[in-house]
Design a protein around this motif. Sequence first.
Motif, mmCIF file in Angstrom:
data_model
loop_
_atom_site.group_PDB
_atom_site.id
_atom_site.type_symbol
_atom_site.label_atom_id
_atom_site.label_comp_id
_atom_site.label_asym_id
_atom_site.label_seq_id
_atom_site.Cartn_x
_atom_site.Cartn_y
_atom_site.Cartn_z
ATOM 1 N N LYS A 266 55.195 56.315 -52.268
ATOM 2 C CA LYS A 266 56.468 56.091 -52.968
ATOM 3 C C LYS A 266 57.578 55.788 -51.961
ATOM 4 C CE LYS A 266 55.791 58.935 -57.124
ATOM 5 N NZ LYS A 266 56.294 60.121 -57.860
ATOM 6 N N ALA A 267 57.605 56.561 -50.880
ATOM 7 C CA ALA A 267 58.638 56.362 -49.862
ATOM 8 C C ALA A 267 58.486 54.994 -49.208
ATOM 9 C CB ALA A 267 58.551 57.467 -48.814
ATOM 10 N N TRP A 268 57.251 54.587 -48.962
ATOM 11 C CA TRP A 268 56.991 53.271 -48.348
ATOM 12 C C TRP A 268 57.498 52.142 -49.241
ATOM 13 C CZ3 TRP A 268 51.627 50.539 -47.922
ATOM 14 C CH2 TRP A 268 51.720 49.452 -47.043
ATOM 15 N N ARG A 269 57.198 52.232 -50.533
ATOM 16 C CA ARG A 269 57.661 51.189 -51.463
ATOM 17 C C ARG A 269 59.188 51.159 -51.550
ATOM 18 N NH1 ARG A 269 54.958 50.021 -57.023
ATOM 19 N NH2 ARG A 269 56.103 48.099 -56.536
ATOM 20 N N ALA A 270 59.793 52.357 -51.536
ATOM 21 C CA ALA A 270 61.263 52.406 -51.583
ATOM 22 C C ALA A 270 61.861 51.758 -50.343
ATOM 23 C CB ALA A 270 61.716 53.868 -51.694
ATOM 24 N N ASP A 271 61.250 52.008 -49.190
ATOM 25 C CA ASP A 271 61.747 51.424 -47.945
ATOM 26 C C ASP A 271 61.602 49.902 -47.961
ATOM 27 O OD1 ASP A 271 62.694 51.379 -45.266
ATOM 28 O OD2 ASP A 271 60.625 51.162 -44.575
ATOM 29 N N LEU A 272 60.458 49.418 -48.418
ATOM 30 C CA LEU A 272 60.238 47.968 -48.485
ATOM 31 C C LEU A 272 61.207 47.298 -49.454
ATOM 32 C CD1 LEU A 272 56.321 47.900 -48.498
ATOM 33 C CD2 LEU A 272 57.835 47.141 -46.639
ATOM 34 N N HIS A 273 61.498 47.990 -50.545
ATOM 35 C CA HIS A 273 62.440 47.432 -51.522
ATOM 36 C C HIS A 273 63.827 47.257 -50.895
ATOM 37 C CE1 HIS A 273 64.133 46.604 -55.461
ATOM 38 N NE2 HIS A 273 65.091 47.491 -55.204
ATOM 39 N N PRO B 75 53.141 43.488 -46.774
ATOM 40 C CA PRO B 75 53.198 44.939 -47.005
ATOM 41 C C PRO B 75 53.626 45.306 -48.430
ATOM 42 C CG PRO B 75 54.960 44.254 -45.519
ATOM 43 C CD PRO B 75 54.047 43.090 -45.671
ATOM 44 N N ARG B 76 54.496 44.486 -49.060
ATOM 45 C CA ARG B 76 54.914 44.787 -50.430
ATOM 46 C C ARG B 76 53.726 44.649 -51.392
ATOM 47 N NH1 ARG B 76 60.256 42.015 -52.475
ATOM 48 N NH2 ARG B 76 59.877 43.563 -54.118
ATOM 49 N N VAL B 77 52.908 43.628 -51.195
ATOM 50 C CA VAL B 77 51.715 43.460 -52.039
ATOM 51 C C VAL B 77 50.750 44.615 -51.820
ATOM 52 C CG1 VAL B 77 49.676 42.036 -52.440
ATOM 53 C CG2 VAL B 77 51.923 40.958 -52.159
ATOM 54 N N LEU B 78 50.548 44.985 -50.539
ATOM 55 C CA LEU B 78 49.638 46.077 -50.225
ATOM 56 C C LEU B 78 50.127 47.406 -50.838
ATOM 57 C CD1 LEU B 78 47.174 47.155 -48.754
ATOM 58 C CD2 LEU B 78 48.592 47.401 -46.683
ATOM 59 N N ALA B 79 51.436 47.647 -50.733
ATOM 60 C CA ALA B 79 51.994 48.884 -51.281
ATOM 61 C C ALA B 79 51.846 48.924 -52.801
ATOM 62 C CB ALA B 79 53.464 49.031 -50.885
ATOM 63 N N ARG B 80 52.066 47.771 -53.457
ATOM 64 C CA ARG B 80 51.923 47.714 -54.914
ATOM 65 C C ARG B 80 50.479 48.001 -55.337
ATOM 66 N NH1 ARG B 80 54.606 42.965 -58.392
ATOM 67 N NH2 ARG B 80 56.418 44.175 -57.731
ATOM 68 N N LEU B 81 49.527 47.502 -54.560
ATOM 69 C CA LEU B 81 48.117 47.761 -54.872
ATOM 70 C C LEU B 81 47.715 49.197 -54.533
ATOM 71 C CD1 LEU B 81 46.525 44.446 -53.511
ATOM 72 C CD2 LEU B 81 46.928 45.065 -55.916
ATOM 73 N N LEU B 82 48.293 49.723 -53.453
ATOM 74 C CA LEU B 82 47.907 51.055 -52.984
ATOM 75 C C LEU B 82 48.444 52.168 -53.884
ATOM 76 C CD1 LEU B 82 46.403 52.503 -50.714
ATOM 77 C CD2 LEU B 82 48.556 52.564 -49.416
ATOM 78 N N GLN B 83 49.626 51.994 -54.466
ATOM 79 C CA GLN B 83 50.230 53.076 -55.234
ATOM 80 C C GLN B 83 49.371 53.506 -56.427
ATOM 81 O OE1 GLN B 83 54.258 52.452 -56.580
ATOM 82 N NE2 GLN B 83 54.568 54.641 -56.851
ATOM 83 N N PRO B 84 48.860 52.590 -57.257
ATOM 84 C CA PRO B 84 48.010 53.052 -58.360
ATOM 85 C C PRO B 84 46.698 53.684 -57.868
ATOM 86 C CG PRO B 84 48.094 50.647 -58.297
ATOM 87 C CD PRO B 84 49.136 51.144 -57.363
#
Length: 528
Positions: free
Chosen positions: A108-115, A136-145
């Motif tokens: 969650k923190a990683w996605r917030a930082d990328l945003h 990294p944004r694509v990877l984070a979106r796939l990794l979160q679920p």
Amino acid sequence: MTAENRTARGSRGGRIVMLVDNGVTGDSRVQKEARSAAAAGWDVVLLGRARGRKDVGRTWRLGDAEVRLLAVPTPLFRRRHEFRRAPLRSPLAYPPGPLAAHRRQKVKAWRADLHVRSAVARSEGSALGRLRLLPPRVLARLLQPWVGLRYRRTQQLARRRRAMDSALDRLTTAFWRTTMGVRAWRRLDPHLWDFELAYGTVVDGLEPDLIHANDFRMLGVGARAALRARARGRDVKLVWDAHEFLPGIRPWDPHPRWHVAQCAHESEYARFADAVVTVSDTLAGLLQERHGLAERPTVVLNAPEGTLSAERTAEPVPDLRELCGVGDGVPLAVYSGSAAPQRGLDIMVEALALVPDVHTVLVVPDTGSGYVRTLRARAEALAVAGRLHVLPYVPHHQVTRFLAAADVGVIPIHHWPNHEIALITKFFEYAHARLPLVVSDVRTMGATVQRTGQGEVFRAEDLEDYARALKSVLGDAGRYRAAYEAPGLLDTWTWEAQAERLNGIYSKLLTGSGARSGAGRREAGTQA
């Protein structure tokens, strides 16, 4: 023997160490036992359990008895299997511990930082910066679920392990019970060792002549201490004080192995007791049969003190009606004791809608417990919250005088095997407060009330019948109070009578054991 113990026994002698697995202050029985034993001349140390850091090492005196609270670390509270991974049962779950929550929060923190970094690149018009952040944004979106899925599997596994209701869980429980018998508690609930490790060395250091173990957890602690002392050549006696019939209680812990483990633990160590005391004759018979005891346990009722010292008599007692904000003419029903669903307090709240003039007060150890909050919420929903009052305990020697301001004492407990077999503490407290009673139809208590005429009996969990009984008692309170005038009724329900029995057991066990009896020490003190 240590110098400390030699000095102590120079003036007193026959040391009794009492054990209890609570904080002492809310347990009237152990307080009275310690105080009366010390008054009879025994050298008494009562060991209890500190409930918080501020209580660790706390000491005080009950008359001439010393009280100490011990820290009980609980690293064994969680069972061994709760720390293992489960590659077959739940291969996607993270290892037990904080890792699942950590990974979930980190993504969650990683996605917030990328945003935020993407927003900055957009505001600066940097197409290259935005492009660099795309992978990294694509990877984070796939990794979160994916991490969320593993987190949910971890939580589900933890719930399944707590419930232990699968066929495999039942099979392993049965395996340990079959192969280990009464020793199975070591596998089923190793938390019992936490009490041994906290109390054992302290008991050994006190070098008691007699250990008085209260209830089932302390039975094992006391038995093991006595066995160690006997192995060193000291004939230490063990008194087991069984407060309830363990197979018949509603388990304190919902874990399916807890109750099985406690029963096994009790069964292993009951045979080492030199004497057993308990709270009712029915329970005495059950204990003798269950554990094959050579002698029937002695009944020691948890009755109030019949007389108080001048110092205690002079203490100001809180005014029950003043605390509730009600006058003398307002009908007031009281319940005093632990608050739990099986105690049936909900019926007292529900009945307020059927008896509009009555106020109800609950005197409980924890006024903010979850169960008490549900009762308050229900009173709000019924629009009767103004007639429900919740107060904390008062010191045990003030209870009868405190409760005497009410009009009726209520005991609405449900039908559980352990509730059927004894007259509970609050029954005697109400009686000495000379309160008319309204009690549920549990066997021993219901039969006693019908025989003495001190109150009315209603069908447990029957709201209409409870309201009937309450109205009947309030409508003719004088007739029910008159039952207490029967010759000798209250005399046998006093702690003084019970303490005499208990002191007799101590004297019998320690006569000729090398420890002087309480009576002997008093005589020695007089001659000196």
